[in-house]
Scaffold this active site. Structure first.
Site, short mmCIF file in Angstrom:
data_model
loop_
_atom_site.label_atom_id
_atom_site.label_comp_id
_atom_site.label_asym_id
_atom_site.label_seq_id
_atom_site.Cartn_x
_atom_site.Cartn_y
_atom_site.Cartn_z
N ASP A 443 80.14 55.13 38.15
CA ASP A 443 79.73 56.45 38.63
C ASP A 443 78.21 56.50 38.81
O ASP A 443 77.47 55.65 38.28
CB ASP A 443 80.17 57.49 37.58
N ASP A 511 85.39 64.86 43.83
CA ASP A 511 85.75 65.53 42.59
C ASP A 511 86.67 66.72 42.86
O ASP A 511 87.22 67.31 41.94
CB ASP A 511 84.49 66.04 41.87
C1 DGJ Z 1 81.70 62.52 38.32
C2 DGJ Z 1 83.00 61.88 38.71
O1 DGJ Z 1 83.23 62.02 40.07
C3 DGJ Z 1 84.09 62.49 37.86
O2 DGJ Z 1 85.36 62.01 38.26
C4 DGJ Z 1 83.83 62.20 36.42
O3 DGJ Z 1 83.90 60.82 36.20
C5 DGJ Z 1 82.47 62.74 36.02
N1 DGJ Z 1 81.43 62.30 36.91
C6 DGJ Z 1 82.13 62.33 34.61
O4 DGJ Z 1 80.87 62.68 34.26
#
Ligand code: DGJ
Length: 688
Positions: A443, A511
């Site tokens: 990430d 997300d």
């Molecule tokens: C952003 C990601 O897109 C989410 O799926 C998750 O992993 C969060 N970060 C965690 O901080």
């Protein structure tokens, strides 16, 4: 790939297209034509118009010398202040499908190589540039684009591109090209949610399966820029490469700079044809594991947030295994002092309070449940409240004389520093090795700001070095741990491009897991990326981002168009929901190979319905997924026209135990959708 010495021109041939370049008397490689074999054969040689508008041809890589006024893809300054290049006679080398046009400046010891690669089974042409400083003095590089792509004269020009925000990535926009310079860019040090380095241009009449389309995409995960120029004489060229405007790099004596690939494709089969060409190319030449089925994932993020511990994750893992999940991913919150997003990033040891014996016992139990184990990491970031930052405050991108900008309470580590790259590789390598990790969700939750690297003689290099270091770490991890699979993520779909895809197996698309929003996001994403890499979870209802309530079946059917995942609070699902979910996972596994490895068509529909159609490569198996988010009185019946089916063939509908003629399905098939909003269905057809 051939060179015609009489004309001083190079001809690149792909199965359905041709691309012609010629050397101008002034030594510059100029674009002549790009189109189908027939179109290129018929294309007239451009004639000189007048002294202001030139001869109708464009540079293969724009320079700032002579009567050139468009956006220059190559912007250089020599130590004596002279800008631009004047090329001597070009040399070239052809090695199979790889052409290198070798340029050298007439007065200065600078060389440039324009690289082209074609292959026998794709119409995608790869291009990149190499700059080499053979002199004893530094050369300042303001831009070093990978390629400029030029379109033939068309009646009009329209551009398709992808824009977005966090939670609304990959929104497809289709608008006329203005007579102007249009800049698509990311200044964020990441590919970005806001614009994606993919572009398609047509004459305004192309449709899904018909019409000429020229498309290009840049394989780079840092800042980038594509400048599309439609001049008042209606010539259209776009130049693109890494870095945003205003940056400059020093090419020291003896140094060279190789740019990322900016690939292009031309098709007369419409936007769908361009999509299919891209998918095929990415699978054949970019994605590291194209033949593998992507596993059904469970990810704990929406269920538990940062509140992760061994017992809670195990309960979720047990429930996930019952549903048929194949890969269990523990998301953020498992390490250091990370109880929320204010602290702990950078301290990559399991949090003792939640995982008293480390991750080992959970990994083992997940493996015993028959699933692989995946783990969330964010190796490029650090919270100021972390042991790492306290020990190495100088490791972050910063400018001492400016206030630091925290985004999501985090700062960005400068992976362009060898010691930071070493540190990140070491802990990741150890983590994977010591814990039997099968999958990393990589990430990156903020963009680059305060882009300083105190003490470094060439500070803007960080925009290149950081991304390259991330690539190198991923590459090393993959080489040393051949079983390891990686998901690219940057707060959802903020890092999605062929550069990162060359070392990852899938992309966390967004997300936003609301299924209605997802339809638009997935439509945009699928223009370039195949379903296999489109990670798509179904989560709880009402959705946490939108508050919208939708049936489980609809949520599944939306996610089943990609690499299916589940991200809900399974421990709170009813027995009926769990049973229905297990059935839907089983259905997905039955259709998975067609969805993930098949050829995508976007059939026309009626009745507030949209659909995707995946066909197996041999045309024997088909999956159609259709959705009607909103019903309405007096709407036409939902109908889908499956024009990609063979009109002479018969198909067996696996779920309904009926036969359908290809001719009927091509003319229009009535869909059996439940009444009401959020209706959806899956059709699984086998030839014969
Ligand atoms: C952003 C990601 O897109 C989410 O799926 C998750 O992993 C969060 N970060 C965690 O901080």
């Amino acid at each position: 790939m051939t060179y015609d010495p009489a004309r001083g021109s190079w001809l690149l041939t792909t199965p359905r297209t041709r691309y012609v370049i010629r050397e101008d008397p002034d030594g510059s490689p100029r674009h002549v034509a790009w189109g189908t074999h027939e179109a290129v054969e018929a294309s007239p040689r451009p004639a000189l118009t007048n002294s202001f508008d030139g001869d109708g041809t464009a540079d293969e890589l724009g320079i700032e010398t002579g009567a050139r006024f468009g956006p220059a893809g190559l912007q250089i300054r020599f130590a004596d202040g002279t800008r631009g290049a004047q090329w001597g006679r070009a040399g070239h080398e052809i090695d199979g499908g790889h052409l290198v046009i070798a340029l050298h400046d007439r007065r200065y010891p600078l060389r440039a190589e324009l690289h082209y690669r074609v292959r026998p089974d794709t119409d995608v042409i790869e291009r990149w540039t190499v700059l080499i400083n053979d002199g004893g003095e530094p050369v300042t590089v303001g831009r070093a684009d990978s390629a400029a792509w030029t379109l033939p004269p068309l009646a009009d020009y329209r551009m398709s591109h992808l824009v977005g925000t966090w939670n609304q990535e990959f929104q497809l926009r289709r608008t006329p090209v203005p007579v102007a310079e249009t800049v698509f860019t990311s200044r964020r040090g990441l590919t970005s949610h806001h614009a994606n380095p993919w572009l398609a241009v047509d004459d305004g009449t192309a449709e899904e399966d018909r019409g000429a389309v020229w498309s290009a995409a840049l394989a780079w995960s840092g800042s980038w820029r594509i400048a599309l120029h439609r001049d008042p004489t209606d010539r259209v060229t776009f130049t693109g490469g890494l870095g945003h405007e205003g940056l400059s790099w020093t090419l020291g004596p003896g140094q060279s700079l190789q740019t990322p690939v900016f690939a292009g494709v031309h098709t007369v089969d419409g936007f769908g044809g361009a999509t299919r060409a891209w998918h095929d190319y990415l699978r054949r030449y970019v994605i590291p594991t194209p033949a593998e089925d992507r596993p059904v994932v469970y990810n704990s993020w929406e269920a538990t947030g940062f509140a992760v511990d061994e017992a809670g994750q195990l309960r979720l893992a047990e429930a996930a295994a019952q549903l048929g999940v194949e890969l269990f991913v523990l998301d953020d919150g498992w390490f250091g002092g990370r109880r929320d997003d204010t602290a702990g990033l950078g301290d990559w040891q399991p949090y003792q309070g939640a995982f008293p014996q480390g991750l080992g016992p959970l990994v083992e139990k997940v493996h015993q449940l028959g699933m692989r184990f995946g783990l969330w990491v964010e190796p490029e970031m650090v919270n100021a409240d972390s042991d790492l930052y306290r020990a190495h405050p100088d490791w972050v991108l910063h400018t001492p004389s400016r206030d630091a900008t925290e985004l999501r309470q985090q700062l960005m580590l400068d992976h362009g520093r060898p010691e930071v790259e070493r540190w990140a590789h070491q802990w990741l390598d150890r983590l994977v090795r010591d814990n039997g990790i099968d999958f990393l969700k990589w990430d990156a939750n903020r963009a680059v700001t305060d882009a300083g690297r105190p003490g470094h003689p060439d500070p803007d290099r960080l925009w290149i070095d950081h991304t390259r270091a991330v690539y190198r770490i991923m590459d090393r991890l993959r080489t040393d741990h051949p079983h390891l699979r990686i998901e690219a993520c940057a707060g959802g779909g903020g890092r999605a491009d062929a550069g990162v895809l060359a070392r990852t197996d899938q992309i966390w698309t967004s997300d936003n897991t609301d299924p209605v929003d997802r339809l638009g996001i997935q439509h945009g994403f699928s223009q370039y990326f195949p379903a296999q890499v489109m990670a798509a979870w179904i989560t709880d209802s009402p959705n946490i981002a939108t508050g919208r309530s939708t049936p489980l079946r609809f949520r599944f059917h939306v996610s089943m168009a990609g690499a299916l995942g589940i991200g809900g609070k399974l421990t709170e699902w009813s027995k009926e929901e769990l049973t229905e979910a297990a059935d839907l996972v089983a259905t997905y596994k039955r259709i998975r190979s067609v969805v993930q490895h098949g050829v995508l068509h976007r059939p026309t529909t009626e009745g507030h319905t949209t659909a995707v159609h995946y066909a197996s490569a041999d045309g024997d198996e088909h999956v159609v997924i259709a959705w009607r988010p909103q019903t309405g009185a007096g709407l036409p019946n939902p109908v889908v026209r499956l024009t990609a089916l063979d009109g002479d063939a018969e198909y067996y509908d696996v779920d309904r135990d009926v036969r359908i003629s290809g001719a009927t399905a091509r003319a229009g098939l009535a869909l059996e959708l439940p009444e009401g909003d959020y209706a959806s269905t899956v059709l699984h057809l086998r030839r014969g």
